[in-house]
Design an enzyme around this catalytic site. Structure first.
Site, PDB file in Angstrom:
ATOM      1  N   ARG A 158       0.830  -1.223   0.000  1.00  0.00           N
ATOM      2  CA  ARG A 158       0.000   0.000   0.000  1.00  0.00           C
ATOM      3  C   ARG A 158       0.859   1.265   0.000  1.00  0.00           C
ATOM      4  NH1 ARG A 158      -2.991  -3.596  -0.769  1.00  0.00           N
ATOM      5  NH2 ARG A 158      -5.111  -3.907   0.017  1.00  0.00           N
ATOM      6  N   SER A 235     -10.862  -0.713   2.973  1.00  0.00           N
ATOM      7  CA  SER A 235     -10.162  -0.872   4.262  1.00  0.00           C
ATOM      8  C   SER A 235      -9.784   0.510   4.783  1.00  0.00           C
ATOM      9  CB  SER A 235      -8.880  -1.688   4.087  1.00  0.00           C
ATOM     10  OG  SER A 235      -9.162  -2.991   3.668  1.00  0.00           O
ATOM     11  N   GLU A 331      -5.545   4.178   5.936  1.00  0.00           N
ATOM     12  CA  GLU A 331      -5.126   3.972   4.540  1.00  0.00           C
ATOM     13  C   GLU A 331      -5.514   5.142   3.628  1.00  0.00           C
ATOM     14  OE1 GLU A 331      -5.666   0.039   2.373  1.00  0.00           O
ATOM     15  OE2 GLU A 331      -6.911   1.321   1.119  1.00  0.00           O
TER      16      GLU A 331
HETATM   17  P1  FAD Z   1      -8.738   8.844  -5.237  1.00  0.00           P
HETATM   18  O1  FAD Z   1      -9.424   8.393  -4.003  1.00  0.00           O
HETATM   19  O2  FAD Z   1      -9.404   9.884  -6.066  1.00  0.00           O
HETATM   20  O3  FAD Z   1      -7.268   9.365  -4.857  1.00  0.00           O
HETATM   21  C1  FAD Z   1      -6.447   8.597  -4.017  1.00  0.00           C
HETATM   22  C2  FAD Z   1      -5.046   9.254  -4.006  1.00  0.00           C
HETATM   23  O4  FAD Z   1      -4.449   9.138  -5.295  1.00  0.00           O
HETATM   24  C3  FAD Z   1      -5.091  10.759  -3.700  1.00  0.00           C
HETATM   25  O5  FAD Z   1      -3.929  11.081  -2.984  1.00  0.00           O
HETATM   26  C4  FAD Z   1      -5.044  11.405  -5.072  1.00  0.00           C
HETATM   27  O6  FAD Z   1      -4.470  12.704  -5.040  1.00  0.00           O
HETATM   28  C5  FAD Z   1      -4.143  10.442  -5.818  1.00  0.00           C
HETATM   29  N1  FAD Z   1      -4.408  10.397  -7.257  1.00  0.00           N
HETATM   30  C6  FAD Z   1      -5.551   9.935  -7.850  1.00  0.00           C
HETATM   31  N2  FAD Z   1      -5.403   9.978  -9.194  1.00  0.00           N
HETATM   32  C7  FAD Z   1      -4.178  10.485  -9.435  1.00  0.00           C
HETATM   33  C8  FAD Z   1      -3.442  10.783 -10.641  1.00  0.00           C
HETATM   34  N3  FAD Z   1      -3.946  10.546 -11.866  1.00  0.00           N
HETATM   35  N4  FAD Z   1      -2.210  11.318 -10.506  1.00  0.00           N
HETATM   36  C9  FAD Z   1      -1.667  11.559  -9.279  1.00  0.00           C
HETATM   37  N5  FAD Z   1      -2.320  11.300  -8.125  1.00  0.00           N
HETATM   38  C10 FAD Z   1      -3.540  10.762  -8.202  1.00  0.00           C
HETATM   39  N6  FAD Z   1      -7.592  -0.551  -2.455  1.00  0.00           N
HETATM   40  C11 FAD Z   1      -6.758  -1.619  -2.571  1.00  0.00           C
HETATM   41  O7  FAD Z   1      -5.540  -1.464  -2.685  1.00  0.00           O
HETATM   42  N7  FAD Z   1      -7.244  -2.896  -2.556  1.00  0.00           N
HETATM   43  C12 FAD Z   1      -8.561  -3.164  -2.430  1.00  0.00           C
HETATM   44  O8  FAD Z   1      -8.957  -4.327  -2.418  1.00  0.00           O
HETATM   45  C13 FAD Z   1      -9.464  -2.065  -2.308  1.00  0.00           C
HETATM   46  N8  FAD Z   1     -10.787  -2.277  -2.156  1.00  0.00           N
HETATM   47  C14 FAD Z   1     -11.639  -1.222  -2.021  1.00  0.00           C
HETATM   48  C15 FAD Z   1     -13.012  -1.482  -1.869  1.00  0.00           C
HETATM   49  C16 FAD Z   1     -13.911  -0.436  -1.745  1.00  0.00           C
HETATM   50  C17 FAD Z   1     -15.381  -0.746  -1.573  1.00  0.00           C
HETATM   51  C18 FAD Z   1     -13.443   0.906  -1.776  1.00  0.00           C
HETATM   52  C19 FAD Z   1     -14.414   2.041  -1.671  1.00  0.00           C
HETATM   53  C20 FAD Z   1     -12.082   1.167  -1.910  1.00  0.00           C
HETATM   54  C21 FAD Z   1     -11.171   0.106  -2.036  1.00  0.00           C
HETATM   55  N9  FAD Z   1      -9.782   0.322  -2.185  1.00  0.00           N
HETATM   56  C22 FAD Z   1      -8.924  -0.750  -2.329  1.00  0.00           C
HETATM   57  C23 FAD Z   1      -9.226   1.692  -2.176  1.00  0.00           C
HETATM   58  C24 FAD Z   1      -9.306   2.417  -3.544  1.00  0.00           C
HETATM   59  O9  FAD Z   1     -10.211   1.789  -4.402  1.00  0.00           O
HETATM   60  C25 FAD Z   1      -7.947   2.497  -4.232  1.00  0.00           C
HETATM   61  O10 FAD Z   1      -7.002   3.142  -3.407  1.00  0.00           O
HETATM   62  C26 FAD Z   1      -8.004   3.221  -5.579  1.00  0.00           C
HETATM   63  O11 FAD Z   1      -6.784   3.091  -6.261  1.00  0.00           O
HETATM   64  C27 FAD Z   1      -8.333   4.708  -5.424  1.00  0.00           C
HETATM   65  O12 FAD Z   1      -8.587   5.223  -6.720  1.00  0.00           O
HETATM   66  P2  FAD Z   1      -9.326   6.600  -6.927  1.00  0.00           P
HETATM   67  O13 FAD Z   1      -9.246   6.899  -8.387  1.00  0.00           O
HETATM   68  O14 FAD Z   1     -10.664   6.555  -6.329  1.00  0.00           O
HETATM   69  O15 FAD Z   1      -8.353   7.593  -6.140  1.00  0.00           O
HETATM   70  N1  EPU Z   2     -11.099 -10.625   9.969  1.00  0.00           N
HETATM   71  C1  EPU Z   2     -11.803 -10.729  11.140  1.00  0.00           C
HETATM   72  N2  EPU Z   2     -12.845  -9.881  11.352  1.00  0.00           N
HETATM   73  C2  EPU Z   2     -13.217  -8.954  10.439  1.00  0.00           C
HETATM   74  C3  EPU Z   2     -12.484  -8.818   9.236  1.00  0.00           C
HETATM   75  C4  EPU Z   2     -11.415  -9.686   9.019  1.00  0.00           C
HETATM   76  O1  EPU Z   2     -11.500 -11.556  11.990  1.00  0.00           O
HETATM   77  O2  EPU Z   2     -14.197  -8.246  10.700  1.00  0.00           O
HETATM   78  C5  EPU Z   2     -10.017 -11.567   9.696  1.00  0.00           C
HETATM   79  C6  EPU Z   2     -10.419 -12.548   8.600  1.00  0.00           C
HETATM   80  O3  EPU Z   2     -11.131 -13.640   9.113  1.00  0.00           O
HETATM   81  C7  EPU Z   2      -9.068 -12.964   8.027  1.00  0.00           C
HETATM   82  C8  EPU Z   2      -8.233 -11.702   8.199  1.00  0.00           C
HETATM   83  O4  EPU Z   2      -8.886 -10.907   9.187  1.00  0.00           O
HETATM   84  O5  EPU Z   2      -8.510 -13.986   8.787  1.00  0.00           O
HETATM   85  C9  EPU Z   2      -8.037 -10.905   6.911  1.00  0.00           C
HETATM   86  O6  EPU Z   2      -9.320 -10.511   6.418  1.00  0.00           O
HETATM   87  P1  EPU Z   2      -9.611 -10.358   4.839  1.00  0.00           P
HETATM   88  O7  EPU Z   2      -9.156 -11.570   4.114  1.00  0.00           O
HETATM   89  O8  EPU Z   2     -11.019  -9.935   4.694  1.00  0.00           O
HETATM   90  O9  EPU Z   2      -8.655  -9.217   4.342  1.00  0.00           O
HETATM   91  P2  EPU Z   2      -8.185  -7.850   5.019  1.00  0.00           P
HETATM   92  O10 EPU Z   2      -6.805  -8.056   5.528  1.00  0.00           O
HETATM   93  O11 EPU Z   2      -9.198  -7.353   5.965  1.00  0.00           O
HETATM   94  C10 EPU Z   2      -7.005  -6.988   2.861  1.00  0.00           C
HETATM   95  C11 EPU Z   2      -6.879  -5.680   2.159  1.00  0.00           C
HETATM   96  C12 EPU Z   2      -8.075  -5.467   1.234  1.00  0.00           C
HETATM   97  C13 EPU Z   2      -8.091  -6.590   0.191  1.00  0.00           C
HETATM   98  C14 EPU Z   2      -8.199  -7.932   0.929  1.00  0.00           C
HETATM   99  C15 EPU Z   2      -8.078  -9.097  -0.021  1.00  0.00           C
HETATM  100  C16 EPU Z   2      -5.601  -4.157   3.545  1.00  0.00           C
HETATM  101  C17 EPU Z   2      -5.629  -2.989   4.461  1.00  0.00           C
HETATM  102  N3  EPU Z   2      -6.784  -4.594   3.118  1.00  0.00           N
HETATM  103  O12 EPU Z   2      -8.141  -6.913   3.724  1.00  0.00           O
HETATM  104  O13 EPU Z   2      -7.885  -4.237   0.551  1.00  0.00           O
HETATM  105  O14 EPU Z   2      -9.159  -6.449  -0.703  1.00  0.00           O
HETATM  106  O15 EPU Z   2      -7.131  -8.045   1.907  1.00  0.00           O
HETATM  107  O16 EPU Z   2      -6.764  -9.215  -0.469  1.00  0.00           O
HETATM  108  O17 EPU Z   2      -4.528  -4.651   3.206  1.00  0.00           O
HETATM  109  C18 EPU Z   2      -8.337  -1.893   0.698  1.00  0.00           C
HETATM  110  O18 EPU Z   2      -7.115  -1.720   0.724  1.00  0.00           O
HETATM  111  O19 EPU Z   2      -9.159  -0.937   0.685  1.00  0.00           O
HETATM  112  C19 EPU Z   2      -8.862  -3.246   0.650  1.00  0.00           C
HETATM  113  C20 EPU Z   2     -10.167  -3.532   0.661  1.00  0.00           C
END
Ligand code: FAD
Ligand code: EPU
Length: 335
Positions: A158, A235, A331
């Protein structure tokens, strides 16, 4: 000329706030305008990793540059370029439809292509840095476009050089396009338990890239709230990475604690588990709570402000510190 705008529809936590100036960027050439060079700036993508703390007395540049194409291929890989404003999930699905696999584990992550390298998005055993060849960006200080390769991005969990330098925050650079390297020697990444279980439940032994994308999407739909229904930013905290001695001591006290050893000898802990055990799963403070199906996801139950988010964030951090002596770092980016 840039105009003022309400940013509430442009952040997936649906927090209120106005930007003094706003400009949609649909062509990289717009970034070179002298009028954009001075003052406070924020580069906005899909707003899915953003906490809007109130009004922003600066210029918001909303990245909407589209376009995606195959740049070329050789014996080893396909090279695919996409504009920063392309929707990430749609782009992943398009690469799969073209027969260029490699991004399927990152299906259904919200946001844009341009934001993906900023925090090195990751899910289900893959990080985008592993598939990135290079990116092109505009530097507002040097007033020039530049290209960096994967090595120069210093990707980590991240994290990237753009976050490390805090540069994205003060808007010094804007990524305009990203080029991916998708190896032809494709290998399935489906060891992550949730994905493996989903494929097994579907009776799939040798998954295709599209089947992995579908399984990942199904798992995500089950576990994560849809921002359109329940506003959130995914997250809310990083999974904390601690020294092995600390992890061992916690594990001795709490045998169920999920621990993931890292290549550098340190150990990643599951923040969701810590938050749940600290009593915060499904709990609210005012209009902001932690999601009932995934305690790591902070949700806006309706009408929350940035101050409400800060209050709940601090309460969760204090509870985890009190119970486990572990610090949680947020995050999303705060504006
Ligand atoms: P924004 O929120 O608009 O911006 C985020 C940052 O990037 C800001 O600092 C912004 O200034 C910068 N930025 C954006 N675009 C540019 C650009 N073109 N040039 C320079 N800087 C820029 N993240 C994960 O890693 N894994 C996940 O599994 C994951 N799951 C998610 C699930 C949900 C339901 C949600 C709501 C979010 C999740 N995220 C996850 C977080 C998010 O989706 C990512 O961080 C994504 O890359 C953000 O993209 P955005 O375009 O919305 O960026
Ligand atoms: N867990 C709990 N309770 C909860 C949630 C999770 O006990 O309420 C336990 C689960 O049972 C599991 C562990 O925590 O043993 C990890 O949970 P999970 O697999 O759901 O993944 P996470 O670590 O919570 C991360 C990323 C997600 C990504 C998933 C899948 C981070 C901060 N988050 O979540 O990324 O989608 O793994 O790879 O690294 C994001 O960054 O926004 C994001 C959604």
């Amino acid at each position: 000329m840039p105009t003022a705008i309400d940013l509430t529809p442009f952040n997936t936590l649906a927090l209120p706030g106005q930007a003094a100036r706003y400009l949609k960027i649909s062509d990289a050439g717009q970034l070179t305008a002298p009028a954009l060079a001075d003052g406070r700036r924020f580069i906005l993508g899909g707003g899915s990793n953003l906490v809007l703390t109130g009004d922003f007395d600066g210029l918001v540049l909303h990245m909407a540059i589209v376009g995606k194409r195959l740049l070329g291929q050789d014996a080893e890989a396909w090279y695919v370029e996409a504009g920063a404003g392309e929707n990430w999930h749609d782009f992943v699905q398009w690469t799969l439809a073209q027969g260029w696999p490699g991004l399927e584990n990152l299906s259904l992550i919200p946001g844009t292509v341009g934001a993906a390298p900023i925090q090195n998005i990751g899910a289900y055993g893959l990080e985008v840095g592993e598939r990135l060849l290079s990116l092109r960006a505009w530097d507002f200080e040097k007033k020039e476009f530049f290209t960096v390769d994967r090595e120069q991005c210093h990707f980590a969990y991240r994290d990237s050089v753009f976050k490390q330098q805090g540069r994205h925050l003060n808007g010094h650079i804007a990524i305009v396009s990203v080029t991916f390297r998708l190896p032809k020697a494709w290998q399935a990444h489906c060891r992550y338990a949730d994905v493996a279980d989903e494929l097994a439940a579907r009776g799939i032994a040798q998954a295709t890239p599209q089947q992995i994308a579908d399984a990942v999407s199904a798992v995500r739909r089950r576990k994560l709230p849809d921002p359109a229904v329940m506003p959130n930013a995914g997250s809310f905290f990083h999974n904390p990475v601690v020294d092995r001695e600390i992890a061992d001591a916690l594990k001795a006290q709490h045998p169920a604690l999920p621990c993931y050893p890292q290549p550098d000898g340190r150990v990643k802990l599951a923040a969701g588990w810590l938050i749940e055990q600290a009593g915060w799963k499904g709990k609210n403070l005012g209009p902001v709570g932690m999601y009932e199906k995934q305690a790591l996801v902070l949700v806006n139950r309706g009408g929350a402000t940035g101050a409400d988010v800060r209050r709940t964030m601090a309460a969760v951090q204090a509870a985890v510190r009190e119970n486990f002596a572990v610090d949680l770092n947020p995050e999303p980016v705060f504006l």
